[in-house]
Design an enzyme around this catalytic site. Structure first.
Site, short mmCIF file in Angstrom:
data_model
loop_
_atom_site.label_atom_id
_atom_site.label_comp_id
_atom_site.label_asym_id
_atom_site.label_seq_id
_atom_site.Cartn_x
_atom_site.Cartn_y
_atom_site.Cartn_z
N SER A 44 -4.27 -4.95 14.62
CA SER A 44 -3.95 -6.05 15.55
C SER A 44 -4.78 -7.30 15.29
O SER A 44 -5.10 -8.04 16.23
CB SER A 44 -4.10 -5.57 17.00
OG SER A 44 -3.23 -4.49 17.26
N ASN A 79 0.64 -6.39 5.43
CA ASN A 79 1.39 -5.15 5.25
C ASN A 79 2.68 -5.30 6.05
O ASN A 79 2.66 -5.19 7.28
CB ASN A 79 0.57 -3.95 5.77
CG ASN A 79 1.40 -2.68 5.79
OD1 ASN A 79 2.37 -2.55 5.05
ND2 ASN A 79 1.02 -1.73 6.65
N GLU A 135 -9.11 0.83 9.17
CA GLU A 135 -8.07 0.63 10.17
C GLU A 135 -8.15 1.72 11.24
O GLU A 135 -7.59 2.82 11.05
CB GLU A 135 -6.69 0.67 9.51
CG GLU A 135 -6.47 -0.40 8.48
CD GLU A 135 -5.00 -0.80 8.40
OE1 GLU A 135 -4.72 -1.99 8.55
OE2 GLU A 135 -4.16 0.08 8.22
N GLY A 182 -0.95 -1.86 15.50
CA GLY A 182 0.32 -2.13 16.17
C GLY A 182 0.28 -1.96 17.67
O GLY A 182 1.31 -1.95 18.34
N LYS A 212 5.16 -3.45 6.25
CA LYS A 212 5.76 -2.18 6.68
C LYS A 212 7.25 -2.19 6.30
O LYS A 212 7.62 -2.76 5.29
CB LYS A 212 5.54 -1.95 8.17
CG LYS A 212 4.09 -2.18 8.60
CD LYS A 212 3.79 -1.65 9.96
CE LYS A 212 2.44 -2.15 10.42
NZ LYS A 212 1.81 -1.27 11.38
N HIS A 264 -2.13 4.65 4.20
CA HIS A 264 -1.97 4.00 5.50
C HIS A 264 -1.78 5.08 6.57
O HIS A 264 -1.17 6.11 6.32
CB HIS A 264 -0.77 3.05 5.47
CG HIS A 264 -0.71 2.15 6.67
ND1 HIS A 264 -0.19 2.58 7.88
CD2 HIS A 264 -1.13 0.88 6.86
CE1 HIS A 264 -0.29 1.58 8.75
NE2 HIS A 264 -0.86 0.55 8.17
N GLU A 298 0.16 5.31 8.96
CA GLU A 298 1.57 5.69 9.23
C GLU A 298 2.05 6.70 8.20
O GLU A 298 2.85 7.58 8.51
CB GLU A 298 2.44 4.43 9.27
CG GLU A 298 2.20 3.63 10.55
CD GLU A 298 2.44 2.14 10.42
OE1 GLU A 298 3.07 1.70 9.45
OE2 GLU A 298 1.97 1.41 11.32
C1 PEP Z 1 -1.30 -2.34 9.54
O1 PEP Z 1 -0.11 -2.07 9.48
O2 PEP Z 1 -2.05 -2.01 8.62
C2 PEP Z 1 -1.81 -3.06 10.71
C3 PEP Z 1 -3.08 -3.33 10.79
O3 PEP Z 1 -0.88 -3.41 11.65
P1 PEP Z 1 -1.13 -4.42 12.89
O4 PEP Z 1 -1.82 -5.62 12.36
O5 PEP Z 1 0.25 -4.71 13.40
O6 PEP Z 1 -1.98 -3.69 13.89
#
Ligand code: PEP
Length: 255
Positions: free
Chosen positions: A216, A13, A170, A176, A15, A98, A100
């Site tokens: 992460s 992803n 998630e 992040g 972003k 997501h 975000e």
């Molecule tokens: C994400 O954006 O779905 C995500 C898991 O980000 P990160 O791997 O940076 O935590």
């Protein structure tokens, strides 16, 4: 992962990162590194990068995804993009719900459900994101949250569509932040989501469902997370932005 029962899939992803030119360069860097992957490989890119990504990925095993789509076919929805237009550009997957988008753009379980229906109708494969906030985990409400999010996202979705849907667990506190759910936490939550799908559609459908972990995930922790029975891949944010960081995760899922 349990590759005997279901597909393992690693999705990046991106972003709001990468210009079209940077997209071409990253996909070109990635192609030879993941050419032998024994798992699905997807890059979910910004809308404006889609033509460059589709073009660069042509003839490779990398599939291209978007990061959102609208539920309407067209109309007075300034700034939005219809699922069928993404399909026409060569997009195969679409991240929906997501955290975000839930946090900053008013996404709800109801709109995730509407977008999921539109994506499926257009022939896109949704990657539906669910997961609890830190305070919800601390208050022991993770299952309650997943219950509402999964049932909301799958409302009126026919069983025949399940093969075209991926779920990404998630935990919001791990996205992040550099904080990763422990292998056991990820396995337990993905297993709980699987049990919810079993309750809605039966055990066979649940056993066949790809459920990713996201938060992460990186080269250092991917192998242990992916070794868990219920973790069928990863949705990767930060570590998907360079071929060198993304490749080891794909390699871990290819074992
Ligand atoms: C994400 O954006 O779905 C995500 C898991 O980000 P990160 O791997 O940076 O935590």
């Amino acid at each position: 992962m349990n590759k005997a029962k279901r597909a393992a899939v690693i999705a990046g992803n991106w972003k709001m990162n990468k210009t079209p030119a940077e997209t071409t360069a990253l996909i070109n860097d990635l192609k030879p590194l993941v050419a032998d992957a024994a798992c699905g490989v997807i890059c979910c890119v910004p809308f404006t990068d889609i033509p460059a990504a589709v073009d660069a990925a042509k003839g490779s095993n990398i599939k291209i995804g978007a990061q959102n789509c609208h539920w309407a076919e067209s109309g007075a929805f300034t700034g939005e993009i219809a699922a069928s237009w993404l399909k026409e550009l060569g997009v195969e997957y679409c991240v929906l719900g997501h955290s975000e988008r839930r946090q900053y753009f008013g996404e709800t379980d109801e709109t995730v459900n509407s977008r999921t229906k539109a994506a499926l109708a257009a022939g896109l494969k949704p990657i539906i994101c669910v997961g609890e906030l830190k305070e919800e985990r601390l208050a022991d409400k993770t299952h309650e949250v997943l219950d509402v999010q999964v049932k909301g996202a799958f409302a009126d979705i026919a069983a025949a569509e399940l093969a075209n849907i991926i779920i990404a667990y998630e935990p919001v506190w791990a996205i992040g932040t550099g904080l990763t759910a422990t292998d056991d936490q990820a396995d337990e939550a993905c297993g709980y989501i699987r049990s919810l799908i079993a309750g809605l559609y039966g055990q066979d459908a649940a056993d066949a469902m790809t459920i990713q972990y996201g938060g992460s995930m990186n080269a250092g922790n991917a192998e242990a997370l992916l070794a868990k029975e219920n973790v069928d891949g990863g949705l990767i944010g930060g570590a998907s932005l360079s071929a060198e960081k993304f490749q080891p995760i794909v390699a871990a899922a290819s074992k």
